[in-house]
Design a protein around this motif. Sequence first.
Motif, PDB file in Angstrom:
ATOM      1  N   ALA A   1     -68.629  49.977 -48.647  1.00 21.16           N
ATOM      2  CA  ALA A   1     -68.160  51.277 -48.351  1.00 21.16           C
ATOM      3  C   ALA A   1     -68.479  51.768 -46.787  1.00 21.16           C
ATOM      4  O   ALA A   1     -67.022  52.084 -46.458  1.00 21.16           O
ATOM      5  CB  ALA A   1     -69.620  52.400 -48.655  1.00 21.16           C
ATOM      6  N   ARG A   2     -68.829  50.642 -46.116  1.00 22.44           N
ATOM      7  CA  ARG A   2     -68.249  50.914 -45.261  1.00 22.44           C
ATOM      8  C   ARG A   2     -66.964  50.432 -44.088  1.00 22.44           C
ATOM      9  O   ARG A   2     -66.184  50.923 -43.581  1.00 22.44           O
ATOM     10  CB  ARG A   2     -69.268  50.493 -43.745  1.00 22.44           C
ATOM     11  CG  ARG A   2     -70.673  51.122 -43.687  1.00 22.44           C
ATOM     12  CD  ARG A   2     -71.239  50.552 -43.318  1.00 22.44           C
ATOM     13  NE  ARG A   2     -72.067  49.112 -43.017  1.00 22.44           N
ATOM     14  CZ  ARG A   2     -73.292  49.276 -43.772  1.00 22.44           C
ATOM     15  NH1 ARG A   2     -74.028  50.515 -44.248  1.00 22.44           N
ATOM     16  NH2 ARG A   2     -74.098  47.880 -44.190  1.00 22.44           N
ATOM     17  N   ARG A   3     -66.924  49.848 -44.906  1.00 21.62           N
ATOM     18  CA  ARG A   3     -64.736  48.550 -45.073  1.00 21.62           C
ATOM     19  C   ARG A   3     -64.117  50.166 -45.634  1.00 21.62           C
ATOM     20  O   ARG A   3     -62.887  49.844 -45.037  1.00 21.62           O
ATOM     21  CB  ARG A   3     -65.106  47.849 -45.745  1.00 21.62           C
ATOM     22  CG  ARG A   3     -64.136  46.933 -44.902  1.00 21.62           C
ATOM     23  CD  ARG A   3     -64.425  45.156 -45.445  1.00 21.62           C
ATOM     24  NE  ARG A   3     -63.884  45.194 -46.853  1.00 21.62           N
ATOM     25  CZ  ARG A   3     -65.245  44.809 -47.480  1.00 21.62           C
ATOM     26  NH1 ARG A   3     -66.352  43.395 -47.226  1.00 21.62           N
ATOM     27  NH2 ARG A   3     -65.078  44.346 -49.496  1.00 21.62           N
ATOM     28  N   ILE A   4     -64.770  49.896 -46.376  1.00 25.07           N
ATOM     29  CA  ILE A   4     -62.685  51.097 -46.992  1.00 25.07           C
ATOM     30  C   ILE A   4     -63.287  52.894 -47.573  1.00 25.07           C
ATOM     31  O   ILE A   4     -62.109  53.144 -47.850  1.00 25.07           O
ATOM     32  CB  ILE A   4     -63.066  50.315 -48.728  1.00 25.07           C
ATOM     33  CG1 ILE A   4     -64.190  51.188 -49.607  1.00 25.07           C
ATOM     34  CG2 ILE A   4     -62.865  48.618 -48.643  1.00 25.07           C
ATOM     35  CD1 ILE A   4     -64.055  50.420 -51.705  1.00 25.07           C
ATOM     36  N   VAL A   5     -64.245  53.232 -47.298  1.00 22.06           N
ATOM     37  CA  VAL A   5     -64.251  54.537 -47.189  1.00 22.06           C
ATOM     38  C   VAL A   5     -64.586  55.335 -45.518  1.00 22.06           C
ATOM     39  O   VAL A   5     -64.658  54.829 -44.914  1.00 22.06           O
ATOM     40  CB  VAL A   5     -66.339  55.056 -48.144  1.00 22.06           C
ATOM     41  CG1 VAL A   5     -66.082  56.952 -47.622  1.00 22.06           C
ATOM     42  CG2 VAL A   5     -65.748  54.461 -49.382  1.00 22.06           C
ATOM     43  N   ASN A   6     -63.242  56.232 -45.745  1.00 24.02           N
ATOM     44  CA  ASN A   6     -62.846  56.794 -44.943  1.00 24.02           C
ATOM     45  C   ASN A   6     -64.109  57.816 -44.161  1.00 24.02           C
ATOM     46  O   ASN A   6     -64.963  58.445 -45.338  1.00 24.02           O
ATOM     47  CB  ASN A   6     -61.351  57.569 -45.346  1.00 24.02           C
ATOM     48  CG  ASN A   6     -61.128  58.184 -43.195  1.00 24.02           C
ATOM     49  OD1 ASN A   6     -62.256  58.976 -42.827  1.00 24.02           O
ATOM     50  ND2 ASN A   6     -59.545  58.431 -42.954  1.00 24.02           N
ATOM     51  N   PRO A   7     -64.049  57.823 -43.053  1.00 25.39           N
ATOM     52  CA  PRO A   7     -65.651  58.619 -42.784  1.00 25.39           C
ATOM     53  C   PRO A   7     -65.363  59.850 -43.443  1.00 25.39           C
ATOM     54  O   PRO A   7     -66.779  61.088 -43.224  1.00 25.39           O
ATOM     55  CB  PRO A   7     -65.900  58.435 -40.932  1.00 25.39           C
ATOM     56  CG  PRO A   7     -64.635  57.530 -40.908  1.00 25.39           C
ATOM     57  CD  PRO A   7     -63.588  57.003 -41.761  1.00 25.39           C
ATOM     58  N   ASP A   8     -63.933  60.540 -43.155  1.00 22.95           N
ATOM     59  CA  ASP A   8     -64.159  62.194 -43.446  1.00 22.95           C
ATOM     60  C   ASP A   8     -64.022  62.350 -45.063  1.00 22.95           C
ATOM     61  O   ASP A   8     -63.785  63.306 -45.258  1.00 22.95           O
ATOM     62  CB  ASP A   8     -62.726  62.317 -43.040  1.00 22.95           C
ATOM     63  CG  ASP A   8     -62.309  62.063 -41.310  1.00 22.95           C
ATOM     64  OD1 ASP A   8     -63.362  62.485 -40.889  1.00 22.95           O
ATOM     65  OD2 ASP A   8     -61.336  62.610 -40.471  1.00 22.95           O
ATOM     66  N   ASP A   9     -64.045  61.028 -45.607  1.00 20.25           N
ATOM     67  CA  ASP A   9     -63.672  61.113 -47.091  1.00 20.25           C
ATOM     68  C   ASP A   9     -65.419  61.478 -47.637  1.00 20.25           C
ATOM     69  O   ASP A   9     -66.331  61.538 -46.893  1.00 20.25           O
ATOM     70  CB  ASP A   9     -63.906  59.813 -47.998  1.00 20.25           C
ATOM     71  CG  ASP A   9     -62.027  59.559 -47.787  1.00 20.25           C
ATOM     72  OD1 ASP A   9     -61.819  60.535 -47.037  1.00 20.25           O
ATOM     73  OD2 ASP A   9     -62.039  57.893 -47.795  1.00 20.25           O
ATOM     74  N   ARG A  10     -65.077  62.628 -49.137  1.00 20.72           N
ATOM     75  CA  ARG A  10     -66.818  63.200 -49.242  1.00 20.72           C
ATOM     76  C   ARG A  10     -66.842  61.181 -50.872  1.00 20.72           C
ATOM     77  O   ARG A  10     -66.569  61.476 -51.462  1.00 20.72           O
ATOM     78  CB  ARG A  10     -66.742  63.965 -50.594  1.00 20.72           C
ATOM     79  CG  ARG A  10     -67.729  64.685 -50.528  1.00 20.72           C
ATOM     80  CD  ARG A  10     -67.907  66.198 -50.909  1.00 20.72           C
ATOM     81  NE  ARG A  10     -69.367  67.024 -50.685  1.00 20.72           N
ATOM     82  CZ  ARG A  10     -70.043  66.848 -49.833  1.00 20.72           C
ATOM     83  NH1 ARG A  10     -69.656  66.852 -48.127  1.00 20.72           N
ATOM     84  NH2 ARG A  10     -71.544  67.830 -49.769  1.00 20.72           N
ATOM     85  N   LEU A  11     -67.983  61.084 -50.346  1.00 16.06           N
ATOM     86  CA  LEU A  11     -68.527  59.873 -50.999  1.00 16.06           C
ATOM     87  C   LEU A  11     -69.199  60.632 -51.884  1.00 16.06           C
ATOM     88  O   LEU A  11     -70.555  61.112 -51.965  1.00 16.06           O
ATOM     89  CB  LEU A  11     -69.176  59.103 -50.203  1.00 16.06           C
ATOM     90  CG  LEU A  11     -69.893  57.598 -50.553  1.00 16.06           C
ATOM     91  CD1 LEU A  11     -68.277  57.039 -51.830  1.00 16.06           C
ATOM     92  CD2 LEU A  11     -70.562  56.185 -49.556  1.00 16.06           C
ATOM     93  N   VAL A  12     -68.797  59.287 -53.082  1.00 16.07           N
ATOM     94  CA  VAL A  12     -69.581  60.279 -54.529  1.00 16.07           C
ATOM     95  C   VAL A  12     -70.296  58.757 -54.796  1.00 16.07           C
ATOM     96  O   VAL A  12     -68.665  57.777 -54.841  1.00 16.07           O
ATOM     97  CB  VAL A  12     -68.483  61.048 -55.697  1.00 16.07           C
ATOM     98  CG1 VAL A  12     -69.242  60.940 -56.645  1.00 16.07           C
ATOM     99  CG2 VAL A  12     -68.929  62.673 -54.554  1.00 16.07           C
ATOM    100  N   VAL A  13     -71.035  58.553 -55.230  1.00 17.09           N
ATOM    101  CA  VAL A  13     -71.426  57.176 -56.037  1.00 17.09           C
ATOM    102  C   VAL A  13     -72.237  57.818 -56.965  1.00 17.09           C
ATOM    103  O   VAL A  13     -72.574  58.489 -57.698  1.00 17.09           O
ATOM    104  CB  VAL A  13     -72.847  56.899 -55.129  1.00 17.09           C
ATOM    105  CG1 VAL A  13     -73.887  55.327 -55.675  1.00 17.09           C
ATOM    106  CG2 VAL A  13     -72.095  56.148 -53.465  1.00 17.09           C
ATOM    107  N   ILE A  14     -71.243  56.580 -58.696  1.00 16.64           N
ATOM    108  CA  ILE A  14     -72.482  56.428 -58.833  1.00 16.64           C
ATOM    109  C   ILE A  14     -73.050  55.383 -60.152  1.00 16.64           C
ATOM    110  O   ILE A  14     -72.262  53.518 -59.880  1.00 16.64           O
ATOM    111  CB  ILE A  14     -70.881  56.633 -60.223  1.00 16.64           C
ATOM    112  CG1 ILE A  14     -70.028  57.797 -60.623  1.00 16.64           C
ATOM    113  CG2 ILE A  14     -71.710  56.799 -62.363  1.00 16.64           C
ATOM    114  CD1 ILE A  14     -68.680  57.473 -60.885  1.00 16.64           C
ATOM    115  N   GLY A  15     -73.873  55.306 -60.908  1.00 22.84           N
ATOM    116  CA  GLY A  15     -75.021  54.240 -60.717  1.00 22.84           C
ATOM    117  C   GLY A  15     -75.926  54.385 -62.361  1.00 22.84           C
ATOM    118  O   GLY A  15     -76.227  55.867 -62.405  1.00 22.84           O
ATOM    119  N   ASP A  16     -76.291  53.364 -61.803  1.00 24.31           N
ATOM    120  CA  ASP A  16     -77.602  53.250 -62.460  1.00 24.31           C
ATOM    121  C   ASP A  16     -79.427  52.588 -62.122  1.00 24.31           C
ATOM    122  O   ASP A  16     -79.935  52.648 -63.647  1.00 24.31           O
ATOM    123  CB  ASP A  16     -77.385  52.662 -63.726  1.00 24.31           C
ATOM    124  CG  ASP A  16     -77.372  51.060 -63.948  1.00 24.31           C
ATOM    125  OD1 ASP A  16     -77.365  50.363 -63.416  1.00 24.31           O
ATOM    126  OD2 ASP A  16     -77.976  50.638 -64.957  1.00 24.31           O
TER     127      ASP A  16
END
Length: 216
Positions: free
Chosen positions: A152-167
């Motif tokens: 996430a730190r490598r590929i997600v832009n800090p200005d993006d809204r991060l949504v995580v899907i998991g279990d």
Amino acid sequence: MTVHILCDFDGTITAEDNIIALMKAFAPSEWHTIKDDVLAQNISIRSGVGQLFELLPSAGRTVYRDYLVERIELRPGFIDFLAEVSQNDWQFDVVSGGMDFFVYPILNGHVDPDHIYCNVADFSAETVRIDWPHACDEQCTNDCGCCKPTIARRIVNPDDRLVVIGDSVTDFEVAKQADFVYARGQLITLCEAEGIRYAPFETFDDITYHLKEVSV
């Protein structure tokens, strides 16, 4: 603001956890103790997953792959969800603690390989060994194996809204970084304990509806 979705694979995109399915079918009984130690966070994910695959003879590579590819079911709504991702210009990446020899074949034709992050199984020794191309960076000390917070730190832009899907526990650390989480199984309990914003889901239709109708 771009929505960037990081999605787990085993037990999330697929209806069943593929590593557990492999262990049930091919591993000796000691896999149960290792699995329980991982879920209880008594041992690291990297250590536990490595120990699990060491129980499998490398000679079974084709059998393992075919067993999963032939029986796997994608969670209902996933294909329609991908269409919504494309239509809305959401960013989507699969971040998986699973192995390349089954993740790529199962997602073939659905997700661009450049947007799949997973571990690599090495069948060159007597038993299966795991390579970890996405190991923890200096900000993570959890020995994740496939370190989702690092990705996430490598590929997600800090200005993006991060949504995580998991279990499960494998998604917990990256869920802490998310603006919103869609959770199943053990991840629900962990999100509630940590006060992380989440919505439960059973199908990807649930997620599609929520993303379109509710600001996350």
